[in-house]
Design an enzyme around this catalytic site. Sequence first.
Site, PDB file in Angstrom:
ATOM      1  N   ASP A 255       0.877  -1.174  -0.075  1.00  0.00           N
ATOM      2  CA  ASP A 255      -0.099  -0.027   0.110  1.00  0.00           C
ATOM      3  C   ASP A 255       0.737   1.394  -0.034  1.00  0.00           C
ATOM      4  OD1 ASP A 255      -2.360   1.323  -0.218  1.00  0.00           O
ATOM      5  OD2 ASP A 255      -2.830   1.341   1.961  1.00  0.00           O
ATOM      6  N   LYS A 257       1.952   4.667  -1.304  1.00  0.00           N
ATOM      7  CA  LYS A 257       1.310   5.724  -1.982  1.00  0.00           C
ATOM      8  C   LYS A 257       1.496   7.134  -1.227  1.00  0.00           C
ATOM      9  CE  LYS A 257      -3.012   4.702   0.322  1.00  0.00           C
ATOM     10  NZ  LYS A 257      -4.584   4.709   0.146  1.00  0.00           N
ATOM     11  N   ASN A 260       0.544   7.634   2.365  1.00  0.00           N
ATOM     12  CA  ASN A 260       1.315   6.651   3.192  1.00  0.00           C
ATOM     13  C   ASN A 260       2.726   6.978   3.606  1.00  0.00           C
ATOM     14  OD1 ASN A 260      -1.266   5.296   3.934  1.00  0.00           O
ATOM     15  ND2 ASN A 260      -0.813   3.684   2.862  1.00  0.00           N
TER      16      ASN A 260
END
Length: 471
Positions: A255, A257, A260
């Site tokens: 995850d 991105k 984050n």
Amino acid sequence: MLLLYTFLVSSLESIYRRGARRWRKLYRVNGHLFQAKRFNRRAYCGQCSERIWGLARQGYKCINCKLLVHKRCHILVPLTCKRHMDSVMPSQEPRLDDKNDEADLPSEDTDGIIDGMDGIKISQGLGLQDFDLIRVIGRGSYAKVLLVRLKKNDQIYAMKVVKKELVHDDEDIDWVQTEKHVFEQASSNPFLVGLHSCFQTTSRLFLVIEYVNGGDLMFHMQRQRKLPEEHARFYAAEICIALNFLHERGIIYRDLKLDNVLLDAEGHIKLTDYGMCKEGLGPGDTTSTFCGTPNYIAPEILRGEEYGFSVDWWALGVLMFEMMAGRSPFDIITDNPDMNTEDYLFQVILEKPIRIPRFLSVKASHVLKGFLNKDPKERLGCQPQTGFADIKSHTFFRSIDWDLLEKKQTPPPFQPQITDDYGLDNFDTQFTSEPVQLTPDDEDIIKRIDQSEFEGFEYINPLLLSAEETV
């Protein structure tokens, strides 16, 4: 047997900024739609009548008729799904000898329950009453994130709050446990957000984590549009160290991105949000779950192939492109509604060549082509023996002193402005303007929660506690 997929999704404003999602596997047999689940000693197989219990997911449950079976028994079930039968009303109280799902049964774990500020406190040690709730700083599909102060020493943390009612099946429970476990390991890496403690009430789970007050890269990119290559190189190199740390421990992040990637007060990065992580992968191991944030999903995931750590390096390529070009490599926003769909985005990722902007340097162009290679076997960072070494020696990163970088001795190119005690200016006002109070509990919902599903959630990080004692 037909393998089907359903998905969890929260709809956000932009196709490029949707939250990460995870697809669930369903198995069709004689009209049943079975989903893998974990059961306790009170669950019995509808095929062989033996108990379904053990480590991991030992059984399946039909999502329509609620039939429970062992994994080994589900393909033997001769009965047609009774989804239309209504002989058992939802309000009927189950007996301990009924073949019902454990989540429908009352919990027997009531030891040590005391009154708390939110529902009933069932944790020993820290609880919600030990913290001052200061401000809302984030919100996701499952959780709200609060800025909090530990009363005993005035230390500031972020607190991730998850409603148990949203963690309603085994895949969700596995997600919470995985995130907690990765947070524990992350505490020993300077570029990953670590865990202080975990506790729970009858209605909620609480993860107290490091507070990083410089905002995320999404927040800063919205203000700067694009970054100088030197800045992108620094952030990408620190992200590489964080990803390699996870990979060496058998964890795929899945995850990566802009949202984050957080910046601390000095300007160093810290990755956060481990809900999409996959644990337990050894060298050469793969997984197949279809998950991720649409704009960052690697081609091998879209092709339905088994994949490994390669998907993280693809996502890093997407993120580096966004930092240096100021847009997505799959920018397809047009007036044609048929070209603004997720399906079309996936088609672009799979089939369209990636065009590198001409204003980028040769080194930047080369590294982006390396990470954004649609063939994971040829992708930069994905060679079995030399993957991370290939990244470190790439011409784009040649100016990086990796030893100094890992010790956080390389000066960051940008230092976030901290204008108040907490750095709240670096968080979106749509969050910080929300009321900080937790919504009242619904007693009917709490009664339906099987508290035994969350046994062992409590945790206190001994390293952080030792550091607190020296303050």
